[in-house]
Scaffold this motif. Structure first.
Motif, mmCIF file in Angstrom:
data_model
loop_
_atom_site.group_PDB
_atom_site.id
_atom_site.type_symbol
_atom_site.label_atom_id
_atom_site.label_comp_id
_atom_site.label_asym_id
_atom_site.label_seq_id
_atom_site.Cartn_x
_atom_site.Cartn_y
_atom_site.Cartn_z
ATOM 1 N N THR A 26 0.826 -1.205 0.000
ATOM 2 C CA THR A 26 0.000 0.000 0.000
ATOM 3 C C THR A 26 0.858 1.251 0.000
ATOM 4 O O THR A 26 0.601 2.203 -0.749
ATOM 5 N N GLN A 27 1.884 1.266 0.840
ATOM 6 C CA GLN A 27 2.786 2.414 0.908
ATOM 7 C C GLN A 27 3.455 2.651 -0.438
ATOM 8 O O GLN A 27 3.551 3.786 -0.920
ATOM 9 N N PHE A 28 3.919 1.579 -1.069
ATOM 10 C CA PHE A 28 4.594 1.715 -2.351
ATOM 11 C C PHE A 28 3.662 2.270 -3.428
ATOM 12 O O PHE A 28 4.042 3.162 -4.198
ATOM 13 N N LEU A 29 2.446 1.743 -3.491
ATOM 14 C CA LEU A 29 1.520 2.189 -4.530
ATOM 15 C C LEU A 29 1.130 3.645 -4.350
ATOM 16 O O LEU A 29 0.984 4.386 -5.330
ATOM 17 N N GLU A 30 0.947 4.084 -3.098
ATOM 18 C CA GLU A 30 0.657 5.497 -2.863
ATOM 19 C C GLU A 30 1.841 6.352 -3.316
ATOM 20 O O GLU A 30 1.676 7.411 -3.922
ATOM 21 N N GLY A 31 3.051 5.886 -3.015
ATOM 22 C CA GLY A 31 4.231 6.614 -3.455
ATOM 23 C C GLY A 31 4.370 6.627 -4.966
ATOM 24 O O GLY A 31 4.773 7.634 -5.553
ATOM 25 N N ALA A 32 4.037 5.502 -5.612
ATOM 26 C CA ALA A 32 4.118 5.434 -7.076
ATOM 27 C C ALA A 32 3.151 6.412 -7.724
ATOM 28 O O ALA A 32 3.465 7.044 -8.745
ATOM 29 N N ARG A 33 1.956 6.549 -7.147
ATOM 30 C CA ARG A 33 0.992 7.522 -7.667
ATOM 31 C C ARG A 33 1.563 8.944 -7.594
ATOM 32 O O ARG A 33 1.487 9.710 -8.557
ATOM 33 N N SER A 34 2.136 9.269 -6.445
ATOM 34 C CA SER A 34 2.686 10.604 -6.264
ATOM 35 C C SER A 34 3.874 10.835 -7.188
ATOM 36 O O SER A 34 4.014 11.901 -7.790
ATOM 37 N N ALA A 35 4.737 9.819 -7.326
ATOM 38 C CA ALA A 35 5.897 9.946 -8.195
ATOM 39 C C ALA A 35 5.476 10.100 -9.651
ATOM 40 O O ALA A 35 6.088 10.877 -10.407
ATOM 41 N N TYR A 36 4.440 9.380 -10.050
ATOM 42 C CA TYR A 36 3.940 9.488 -11.427
ATOM 43 C C TYR A 36 3.530 10.919 -11.736
ATOM 44 O O TYR A 36 3.923 11.492 -12.763
ATOM 45 N N ARG A 37 2.783 11.515 -10.832
ATOM 46 C CA ARG A 37 2.348 12.894 -11.026
ATOM 47 C C ARG A 37 3.537 13.858 -11.032
ATOM 48 O O ARG A 37 3.656 14.717 -11.909
ATOM 49 N N MET A 38 4.438 13.699 -10.065
ATOM 50 C CA MET A 38 5.571 14.608 -9.959
ATOM 51 C C MET A 38 6.497 14.520 -11.167
ATOM 52 O O MET A 38 6.981 15.536 -11.674
ATOM 53 N N ILE A 39 6.743 13.297 -11.644
ATOM 54 C CA ILE A 39 7.643 13.119 -12.789
ATOM 55 C C ILE A 39 7.024 13.688 -14.059
ATOM 56 O O ILE A 39 7.691 14.386 -14.836
ATOM 57 N N LEU A 40 5.736 13.398 -14.284
ATOM 58 C CA LEU A 40 5.082 13.943 -15.465
ATOM 59 C C LEU A 40 5.085 15.470 -15.451
ATOM 60 O O LEU A 40 5.419 16.124 -16.449
ATOM 61 N N GLU A 41 4.721 16.048 -14.318
ATOM 62 C CA GLU A 41 4.655 17.506 -14.236
ATOM 63 C C GLU A 41 6.037 18.130 -14.385
ATOM 64 O O GLU A 41 6.185 19.191 -15.008
ATOM 65 N N ALA A 42 7.061 17.469 -13.845
ATOM 66 C CA ALA A 42 8.424 17.973 -13.999
ATOM 67 C C ALA A 42 8.857 17.917 -15.464
ATOM 68 O O ALA A 42 9.489 18.853 -15.982
ATOM 69 N N PHE A 43 8.510 16.836 -16.158
ATOM 70 C CA PHE A 43 8.854 16.715 -17.574
ATOM 71 C C PHE A 43 8.123 17.769 -18.402
ATOM 72 O O PHE A 43 8.718 18.422 -19.273
ATOM 73 N N TRP A 44 6.852 17.951 -18.132
ATOM 74 C CA TRP A 44 6.093 18.946 -18.881
ATOM 75 C C TRP A 44 6.649 20.350 -18.685
ATOM 76 O O TRP A 44 6.661 21.157 -19.604
ATOM 77 N N GLU A 102 15.867 19.311 -12.522
ATOM 78 C CA GLU A 102 16.323 19.035 -11.168
ATOM 79 C C GLU A 102 15.428 18.003 -10.481
ATOM 80 O O GLU A 102 15.918 17.051 -9.865
ATOM 81 N N THR A 103 14.119 18.178 -10.585
ATOM 82 C CA THR A 103 13.198 17.209 -9.989
ATOM 83 C C THR A 103 13.325 15.851 -10.662
ATOM 84 O O THR A 103 13.299 14.812 -9.990
ATOM 85 N N LEU A 104 13.489 15.837 -11.978
ATOM 86 C CA LEU A 104 13.675 14.571 -12.690
ATOM 87 C C LEU A 104 14.935 13.864 -12.209
ATOM 88 O O LEU A 104 14.969 12.639 -12.114
ATOM 89 N N GLY A 105 15.963 14.627 -11.869
ATOM 90 C CA GLY A 105 17.191 14.037 -11.361
ATOM 91 C C GLY A 105 17.002 13.359 -10.022
ATOM 92 O O GLY A 105 17.633 12.344 -9.726
ATOM 93 N N TRP A 106 16.103 13.892 -9.200
ATOM 94 C CA TRP A 106 15.822 13.302 -7.886
ATOM 95 C C TRP A 106 15.030 12.003 -8.015
ATOM 96 O O TRP A 106 15.207 11.074 -7.225
#
Length: 215
Positions: free
Chosen positions: A85-103, A108-112
């Motif tokens: 459960t913890q991993f999937l919640e984190g994956a959801r957040s990472a998906y949003r953060m990575i997409l928004e950083a790419f857009w 810098e965020t993509l590097g993290w």
């Protein structure tokens, strides 16, 4: 001096944010399930857990594909602190953060959040659209499903692959803001397959994006 303090505050914030997104659990917490509509976009609150043997926990069938069950059990055996459960919640957040950083072209965020080869691929795409004079004005409308489709351990490297179904409004504009393609009123259904990995027993507790594909 002001700028030194400001940069230090930004660095601390980014470090804490990354750990909150895909941080490793200590094995002494328990995530309490909530209805989907009540769940926050980031990792949920954790509360003290009871003395349940972690190694005996079975992967949750509703969020895990049947083909991933054996690999996930192997991962939990190798890393008793891993929590589905913890991993999937984190994956959801990472998906949003990575997409928004790419857009936004936020390297810098993509590097993290990404392994070097993935970060470099995103960087090349950012360079290409910059050369074309294009700007992305995309919106992640919703994440409909996150399903673990594969998991396992290769040496000291743990990997988890997730299938992500999301609705995205994709818009491309030119340098003056004129519409080139897409629409914010019509969301496009996307089916992504992302693989996250981390080194077991490493001092770095974070999972990073190691591969991207389309379902």
């Amino acid at each position: 001096m002001f700028y030194l303090v400001l940069f230090a505050m930004v660095a601390i914030f980014l470090g804490l944010r990354l750990y909150a997104v895909l941080g490793k659990r200590t094995g002494h917490e328990q995530v309490l399930p909530k209805p989907a509509e009540d769940r926050p976009a980031t990792v949920p609150q954790v509360l003290p857990r009871t003395a349940e043997p972690v190694a005996d926990r079975e992967p949750e069938a509703r969020v895990v594909d049947g083909n991933a069950q054996a690999g996930l059990r192997g991962l939990i055996s190798a890393d008793a602190s891993f929590d589905v459960t913890q991993f999937l919640e984190g994956a959801r957040s990472a998906y949003r953060m990575i997409l928004e950083a790419f857009w936004k072209g936020d390297r810098e965020t993509l590097g993290w959040l990404c392994e070097d080869h993935v970060r470099n691929a995103f960087g090349e795409a950012i360079d290409a659209r910059t050369t074309a004079g294009h700007v992305l004005d995309n919106r992640l409308i919703s994440i409909e499903r996150v399903l673990i489709t594969d998991a396992g351990v290769d040496g000291r490297t743990a990997k988890v692959t997730v299938a992500i179904d999301a609705d995205i409004a994709a818009v491309t504009r030119d340098g003056e803001g004129n519409l080139v393609a897409g629409s914010l009123t019509d969301a496009v259904v996307t089916h992504d397959v992302w693989t996250f990995q981390r080194t077991l027993k490493s001092s770095d507790p974070n999972w990073k994006l190691a591969d991207t594909d389309e379902a």
